[in-house]
Design a protein around this motif. Structure first.
Motif, PDB file in Angstrom:
ATOM      1  N   GLU A  14      11.238  -6.835  -3.318  1.00 12.72           N
ATOM      2  CA  GLU A  14      12.621  -6.434  -3.034  1.00 12.72           C
ATOM      3  C   GLU A  14      12.796  -6.082  -1.558  1.00 12.72           C
ATOM      4  OE1 GLU A  14      14.908  -6.841  -5.344  1.00 12.72           O
ATOM      5  OE2 GLU A  14      16.367  -6.294  -3.809  1.00 12.72           O
ATOM      6  N   CYS A  15      11.752  -5.464  -1.007  1.00 20.60           N
ATOM      7  CA  CYS A  15      11.775  -5.071   0.405  1.00 20.60           C
ATOM      8  C   CYS A  15      11.947  -6.311   1.287  1.00 20.60           C
ATOM      9  CB  CYS A  15      10.479  -4.328   0.731  1.00 20.60           C
ATOM     10  SG  CYS A  15      10.253  -4.000   2.472  1.00 20.60           S
ATOM     11  N   PHE A  16      11.198  -7.362   0.983  1.00 20.98           N
ATOM     12  CA  PHE A  16      11.294  -8.584   1.802  1.00 20.98           C
ATOM     13  C   PHE A  16      12.622  -9.311   1.566  1.00 20.98           C
ATOM     14  CE2 PHE A  16       6.674  -7.968   2.032  1.00 20.98           C
ATOM     15  CZ  PHE A  16       6.545  -7.992   3.403  1.00 20.98           C
ATOM     16  N   ILE A  17      13.105  -9.270   0.352  1.00 16.03           N
ATOM     17  CA  ILE A  17      14.399  -9.926   0.061  1.00 16.03           C
ATOM     18  C   ILE A  17      15.505  -9.199   0.822  1.00 16.03           C
ATOM     19  CG2 ILE A  17      16.080 -10.492  -1.758  1.00 16.03           C
ATOM     20  CD1 ILE A  17      13.453 -12.113  -1.939  1.00 16.03           C
ATOM     21  N   ARG A  18      15.436  -7.889   0.798  1.00 16.43           N
ATOM     22  CA  ARG A  18      16.449  -7.102   1.513  1.00 16.43           C
ATOM     23  C   ARG A  18      16.343  -7.344   3.020  1.00 16.43           C
ATOM     24  NH1 ARG A  18      17.979  -0.983  -0.263  1.00 16.43           N
ATOM     25  NH2 ARG A  18      18.328  -1.992  -2.256  1.00 16.43           N
TER      26      ARG A  18
ATOM     27  N   GLU B 202       4.773  -3.658  -6.808  1.00 12.78           N
ATOM     28  CA  GLU B 202       4.906  -5.092  -6.535  1.00 12.78           C
ATOM     29  C   GLU B 202       6.378  -5.508  -6.506  1.00 12.78           C
ATOM     30  OE1 GLU B 202       2.912  -7.858  -9.101  1.00 12.78           O
ATOM     31  OE2 GLU B 202       3.615  -9.510  -7.846  1.00 12.78           O
ATOM     32  N   THR B 203       7.124  -5.010  -7.481  1.00 14.05           N
ATOM     33  CA  THR B 203       8.556  -5.349  -7.535  1.00 14.05           C
ATOM     34  C   THR B 203       9.267  -4.866  -6.281  1.00 14.05           C
ATOM     35  OG1 THR B 203       8.435  -5.029  -9.907  1.00 14.05           O
ATOM     36  CG2 THR B 203      10.637  -5.102  -8.966  1.00 14.05           C
ATOM     37  N   LEU B 204       8.976  -3.641  -5.886  1.00 13.52           N
ATOM     38  CA  LEU B 204       9.656  -3.083  -4.712  1.00 13.52           C
ATOM     39  C   LEU B 204       9.207  -3.773  -3.418  1.00 13.52           C
ATOM     40  CD1 LEU B 204       9.875   0.762  -5.470  1.00 13.52           C
ATOM     41  CD2 LEU B 204      11.616  -0.973  -5.765  1.00 13.52           C
TER      42      LEU B 204
ATOM     43  N   ILE C  53      12.771   0.090   5.194  1.00 11.41           N
ATOM     44  CA  ILE C  53      13.411  -0.509   4.009  1.00 11.41           C
ATOM     45  C   ILE C  53      12.623  -0.125   2.749  1.00 11.41           C
ATOM     46  CG2 ILE C  53      14.019  -2.683   2.861  1.00 11.41           C
ATOM     47  CD1 ILE C  53      14.406  -3.922   5.660  1.00 11.41           C
ATOM     48  N   ALA C  54      11.294  -0.216   2.852  1.00 17.32           N
ATOM     49  CA  ALA C  54      10.439   0.098   1.699  1.00 17.32           C
ATOM     50  C   ALA C  54      10.609   1.555   1.275  1.00 17.32           C
ATOM     51  CB  ALA C  54       8.984  -0.193   2.047  1.00 17.32           C
ATOM     52  N   VAL C  55      10.608   2.447   2.249  1.00 15.64           N
ATOM     53  CA  VAL C  55      10.739   3.879   1.964  1.00 15.64           C
ATOM     54  C   VAL C  55      12.107   4.159   1.315  1.00 15.64           C
ATOM     55  CG1 VAL C  55      11.109   6.078   3.163  1.00 15.64           C
ATOM     56  CG2 VAL C  55       9.073   4.721   3.665  1.00 15.64           C
ATOM     57  N   ASN C  56      13.152   3.540   1.849  1.00 22.33           N
ATOM     58  CA  ASN C  56      14.489   3.734   1.269  1.00 22.33           C
ATOM     59  C   ASN C  56      14.556   3.205  -0.160  1.00 22.33           C
ATOM     60  OD1 ASN C  56      15.627   5.044   3.440  1.00 22.33           O
ATOM     61  ND2 ASN C  56      16.284   3.153   4.422  1.00 22.33           N
TER      62      ASN C  56
ATOM     63  N   ARG D 127       0.837  -1.215   0.000  1.00 22.10           N
ATOM     64  CA  ARG D 127       0.000   0.000   0.000  1.00 22.10           C
ATOM     65  C   ARG D 127       0.864   1.254   0.000  1.00 22.10           C
ATOM     66  NH1 ARG D 127      -3.580  -2.052   4.158  1.00 22.10           N
ATOM     67  NH2 ARG D 127      -2.344  -0.849   5.646  1.00 22.10           N
ATOM     68  N   VAL D 128       1.857   1.276   0.899  1.00 21.57           N
ATOM     69  CA  VAL D 128       2.729   2.451   1.005  1.00 21.57           C
ATOM     70  C   VAL D 128       3.488   2.657  -0.308  1.00 21.57           C
ATOM     71  CG1 VAL D 128       4.759   3.401   2.181  1.00 21.57           C
ATOM     72  CG2 VAL D 128       2.975   2.293   3.512  1.00 21.57           C
ATOM     73  N   LEU D 129       4.017   1.566  -0.843  1.00 16.25           N
ATOM     74  CA  LEU D 129       4.795   1.691  -2.078  1.00 16.25           C
ATOM     75  C   LEU D 129       3.910   2.087  -3.257  1.00 16.25           C
ATOM     76  CD1 LEU D 129       7.262  -1.268  -1.589  1.00 16.25           C
ATOM     77  CD2 LEU D 129       7.856   1.145  -1.769  1.00 16.25           C
ATOM     78  N   MET D 130       2.673   1.615  -3.217  1.00 16.43           N
ATOM     79  CA  MET D 130       1.724   1.979  -4.281  1.00 16.43           C
ATOM     80  C   MET D 130       1.449   3.481  -4.231  1.00 16.43           C
ATOM     81  SD  MET D 130      -0.101   0.768  -6.693  1.00 16.43           S
ATOM     82  CE  MET D 130      -1.133   1.786  -7.722  1.00 16.43           C
TER      83      MET D 130
END
Lengths: 160, 196
Positions: B56-60, B51-53, B81-84, B38-41
């Motif tokens: 990526e957020c969870f992988i990171r 979706e990609t980010l 992490i998501a915001v960065n 939601r935040v990334l959207m």
């Protein structure tokens, strides 16, 4: 009516949840600013609703996303696992090679053997009646002496 | 003692005094994926990119899970992490290219996507008007600079406190307020221009 209406920042402070005392006092007495505040709150509520709507996805979407994350993590784990094992295998092979290679080609004993051989050679040379290089000459001289003595014996025989 | 603390922490949520185990991590994804997405959207305004980010957020987070010290909640840590990621993405030259392409494509499509059309099932005029107004605010917020959009989304989308936002966005509370004031000011201006 209060003429000193709230500034944009003061109004923002109110909706953000950090109102100044002046803003709170002013709102209590100013209908116009209250209307503006109410409109702003309604717009922000609209944003909040749309925000939630934009984030809505079917359950399949979330399941797919979870699967994709797990797949990437698994791939990463596999790569790390392979990397660890191949490094360990390479290190073992290297150690084994170094371990088995070293006794055959140790330079120190070779030097020791050469020294020993040289000493033996010197000792043998010292024990010889003549140096090794003069041995052929000595054989030749002995042969000449032998031939000379035979000739002398023959000459004596002829004279008698 | 440490085990007891760990158990207590796990009972409350997923926080552990030191790092996160692989098992803990398994639970993170279903628990937080919706919020992160939601935040990334809201920040990226791009379904595929969000979706990609999110992935990526969870992988990171998985890569850094050993370094998680429990100073912030798992949620704040993930949101950070998501915001960065969103900020990094915004900075990249590649993104600039795709952004331009998307803007150009939207222009070609007449600026209205399928999602922008009203729901066919909605028949009440009032609901339509409210939705339209909500969408206007959403679109106006999309024009805010990245950091303002992040702070605005966390405050009014996720309803986080100023302190939580400060922790997530790694800013002072004063800076968060300043971003919010500017964002609200810009929105009021844009929405005022649209009003008849």
């Amino acid at each position: 009516m209060n003429e000193n209406h709230l500034t944009d920042d003061e109004l923002a402070g109110v909706v953000v949840g950090a109102p100044s005392r002046r803003a709170s006092d002013h709102l209590a007495s100013c209908e116009s600013c209250r209307t503006e505040e109410s409109r702003m709150r309604s717009e922000l509520k609209g944003f909040s609703e749309e925000y939630a709507r934009q984030g809505e996805r079917p359950e399949v979407f979330w399941a797919k996303q979870r699967a994709a994350v797990h797949a990437r993590i698994e791939r990463r784990r596999t790569v790390l696992w392979r990397l660890t094992w191949s490094t360990a295998a390479a290190a073992t092979i290297m150690l084994g090679y170094l371990h088995f290679r070293s006794p055959a080609s140790q330079p120190a004993p070779v030097v020791q053997d050469a020294d020993q051989a040289l000493l033996l050679d010197v000792e043998r040379s010292l024990r010889r009646p003549v140096p090794a290089a003069l041995e052929p000459a000595m054989i030749l001289a002995a042969e000449i002496d032998r031939m000379a003595s035979i000739e002398q014996v023959n000459e004596k025989g002829e004279t008698q | 003692m440490e085990k007891a603390i760990t158990r207590m922490a796990e009972g409350i949520g997923l926080e552990r005094p030191r790092g996160l185990s692989a098992e803990d991590f398994e639970r993170l994804v279903p628990e937080h994926q919706r919020r992160i997405h939601r935040v990334l959207m809201s920040v990226t305004r791009d379904t595929d990119l969000a979706e990609t980010l999110t992935q990526e957020c969870f992988i990171r987070a998985y890569r850094c899970r050993e370094r998680y010290r429990g100073e912030a909640s798992v949620e704040t840590w993930l949101l950070r992490i998501a915001v960065n990621l969103a900020i990094d993405h915004r900075k990249s030259a590649r993104h600039t290219f795709w952004e331009r392409m998307r803007v150009w494509r939207r222009g070609q499509e007449g600026g209205v996507s399928a999602r922008d059309e009203a729901d066919p099932g909605t028949s009440v005029e009032e609901t339509l008007v409210t939705r339209e107004s909500a969408r206007e605010v959403w679109e106006a917020a999309g024009g805010l600079p990245t950091r303002q959009r992040i702070v605005f989304s966390l405050r009014f989308g996720e309803e986080m406190s100023l302190e939580e936002i400060a922790e997530t966005a790694q800013m002072e509370v004063g800076t968060v307020k300043a971003h919010l004031y500017r964002a609200i000011g810009a929105l009021r201006k844009r929405l005022g221009e649209r009003r008849p």
